[in-house]
Design a protein around this motif. Structure first.
Motif, mmCIF file in Angstrom:
data_model
loop_
_atom_site.group_PDB
_atom_site.id
_atom_site.type_symbol
_atom_site.label_atom_id
_atom_site.label_comp_id
_atom_site.label_asym_id
_atom_site.label_seq_id
_atom_site.Cartn_x
_atom_site.Cartn_y
_atom_site.Cartn_z
ATOM 1 N N PRO A 14 -45.589 -36.918 -12.762
ATOM 2 C CA PRO A 14 -45.556 -38.066 -11.857
ATOM 3 C C PRO A 14 -46.955 -38.612 -11.591
ATOM 4 C CG PRO A 14 -45.215 -36.034 -10.644
ATOM 5 C CD PRO A 14 -45.249 -35.669 -12.106
ATOM 6 N N ASP A 15 -47.025 -39.929 -11.378
ATOM 7 C CA ASP A 15 -48.298 -40.545 -11.026
ATOM 8 C C ASP A 15 -48.685 -40.104 -9.625
ATOM 9 O OD1 ASP A 15 -48.685 -41.997 -13.374
ATOM 10 O OD2 ASP A 15 -47.429 -43.638 -12.658
ATOM 11 N N THR A 16 -49.963 -39.887 -9.429
ATOM 12 C CA THR A 16 -50.468 -39.564 -8.110
ATOM 13 C C THR A 16 -50.974 -40.861 -7.495
ATOM 14 O OG1 THR A 16 -51.180 -37.404 -8.887
ATOM 15 C CG2 THR A 16 -52.157 -38.187 -6.843
ATOM 16 N N PRO A 17 -50.528 -41.177 -6.274
ATOM 17 C CA PRO A 17 -51.076 -42.380 -5.645
ATOM 18 C C PRO A 17 -52.593 -42.269 -5.550
ATOM 19 C CG PRO A 17 -49.231 -41.502 -4.373
ATOM 20 C CD PRO A 17 -49.553 -40.506 -5.437
ATOM 21 N N VAL A 18 -53.284 -43.367 -5.792
ATOM 22 C CA VAL A 18 -54.743 -43.359 -5.814
ATOM 23 C C VAL A 18 -55.293 -42.804 -4.511
ATOM 24 C CG1 VAL A 18 -56.796 -44.797 -6.037
ATOM 25 C CG2 VAL A 18 -54.814 -45.253 -7.458
ATOM 26 N N ALA A 19 -54.708 -43.185 -3.384
ATOM 27 C CA ALA A 19 -55.210 -42.740 -2.086
ATOM 28 C C ALA A 19 -55.057 -41.229 -1.902
ATOM 29 C CB ALA A 19 -54.490 -43.479 -0.974
ATOM 30 N N ALA A 20 -54.097 -40.609 -2.606
ATOM 31 C CA ALA A 20 -53.865 -39.171 -2.463
ATOM 32 C C ALA A 20 -54.834 -38.332 -3.289
ATOM 33 C CB ALA A 20 -52.431 -38.845 -2.860
ATOM 34 N N LEU A 21 -55.556 -38.949 -4.198
ATOM 35 C CA LEU A 21 -56.509 -38.206 -5.017
ATOM 36 C C LEU A 21 -57.739 -37.825 -4.204
ATOM 37 C CD1 LEU A 21 -56.589 -40.206 -8.368
ATOM 38 C CD2 LEU A 21 -55.669 -37.931 -8.018
ATOM 39 N N PRO A 22 -58.306 -36.655 -4.484
ATOM 40 C CA PRO A 22 -59.588 -36.335 -3.855
ATOM 41 C C PRO A 22 -60.633 -37.372 -4.296
ATOM 42 C CG PRO A 22 -58.637 -34.393 -4.904
ATOM 43 C CD PRO A 22 -57.791 -35.568 -5.301
ATOM 44 N N PRO A 23 -61.565 -37.711 -3.417
ATOM 45 C CA PRO A 23 -62.541 -38.758 -3.741
ATOM 46 C C PRO A 23 -63.299 -38.526 -5.046
ATOM 47 C CG PRO A 23 -62.679 -38.188 -1.424
ATOM 48 C CD PRO A 23 -61.726 -37.220 -2.054
ATOM 49 N N ALA A 24 -63.659 -37.288 -5.354
ATOM 50 C CA ALA A 24 -64.406 -37.011 -6.585
ATOM 51 C C ALA A 24 -63.568 -37.323 -7.818
ATOM 52 C CB ALA A 24 -64.876 -35.565 -6.612
#
Length: 178
Positions: free
Chosen positions: A7-17
Motif C-alpha cells: 500500500p502507498d504510504t501517505p506523504v504526511a505519514a512518512l518520517p521527514p528523512a
C-alpha cells in the motif's frame, strides 16, 4: 475487502528523512527529464537542416581542424544522422522524458509503483554505467555509478520495509479476536 500488496504510504505519514530522500530522488529524476527535454528540443530544431554543413561551420568557428580526432568523429555522426533517425531519436527521447516525469511525480507523492519503477529503471543502467566507467575512468563516471547504486538500493530497501510493515499489519489483523 482486499488490501494491496504494497500500500502507498501517505506523504504526511512518512518520517521527514524518508520524505526528503524520496523528494531528492524525485527532483533528480525531474532534472534528468528536463535535460532530455532540452536535448530533444535541440535535436528537433535540427530537423530539415544539413547537419554536415552546420558541423563544418561549428568546427571552423572554434578554429578546429576537421581532420583532428574529435572534429572528425563529430563530422562522421553529422553524416550518418538522417532526418528519419533524428525523428526516431526524438520519439525515444519523448518516451524517456515521460517516464522520468511520471517517476518524479510518483516518488514525490510516495507511490509504491514509482519506487518499483525507479528501482528497476535505475538497475537497468548499472551494467552500462560499469562498462562506461571501465572504458572511461573518471571521478564523474564513478560518482554517477555510485549515485545510481545508492538510489536503487534505497528504493529496494524502502520497498522491503513497506512489505515487512504490510505483513506485520496483516498478521496483527488476522490474530485479533473477532
Amino acid at each position: 475487502m482486499s488490501t494491496p500488496l504494497f500500500p502507498d504510504t501517505p506523504v504526511a505519514a512518512l518520517p521527514p528523512a524518508k520524505r526528503r530522500t524520496l523528494r531528492v530522488i524525485a527532483v533528480f529524476e525531474l532534472v534528468k527529464g528536463m535535460a532530455a527535454l532540452a536535448a530533444a528540443i535541440g535535436l528537433l530544431s535540427l530537423l530539415h537542416h544539413d547537419l554536415r554543413h552546420l558541423a563544418v561551420e561549428l568546427i571552423g568557428h572554434f578554429g578546429l581542424h576537421p581532420d583532428a580526432p574529435y572534429p572528425s568523429i563529430f563530422l562522421h555522426y553529422a553524416d550518418i544522422l538522417s532526418d528519419q533517425s533524428r525523428r526516431t531519436i526524438i520519439l525515444v527521447a519523448t518516451a524517456y522524458i515521460g517516464l522520468r516525469f511520471f517517476e518524479a511525480y510518483g516518488l514525490w507523492y510516495s507511490r509504491v509503483w514509482a519506487e518499483w519503477l525507479g528501482a528497476v529503471s535505475g538497475a537497468l543502467y548499472i551494467p552500462l554505467e560499469i562498462r562506461h566507467l571501465l572504458l572511461h575512468t573518471t571521478w564523474m563516471n564513478a560518482a554517477v555509478l555510485l549515485g545510481n547504486i545508492f538510489v536503487v538500493l534505497y528504493l529496494l530497501l524502502e520497498l522491503r520495509r513497506r512489505h515487512q510493515h504490510h505483513v506485520a499489519v496483516t498478521l496483527r489483523r488476522a490474530t485479533l479476536p473477532r
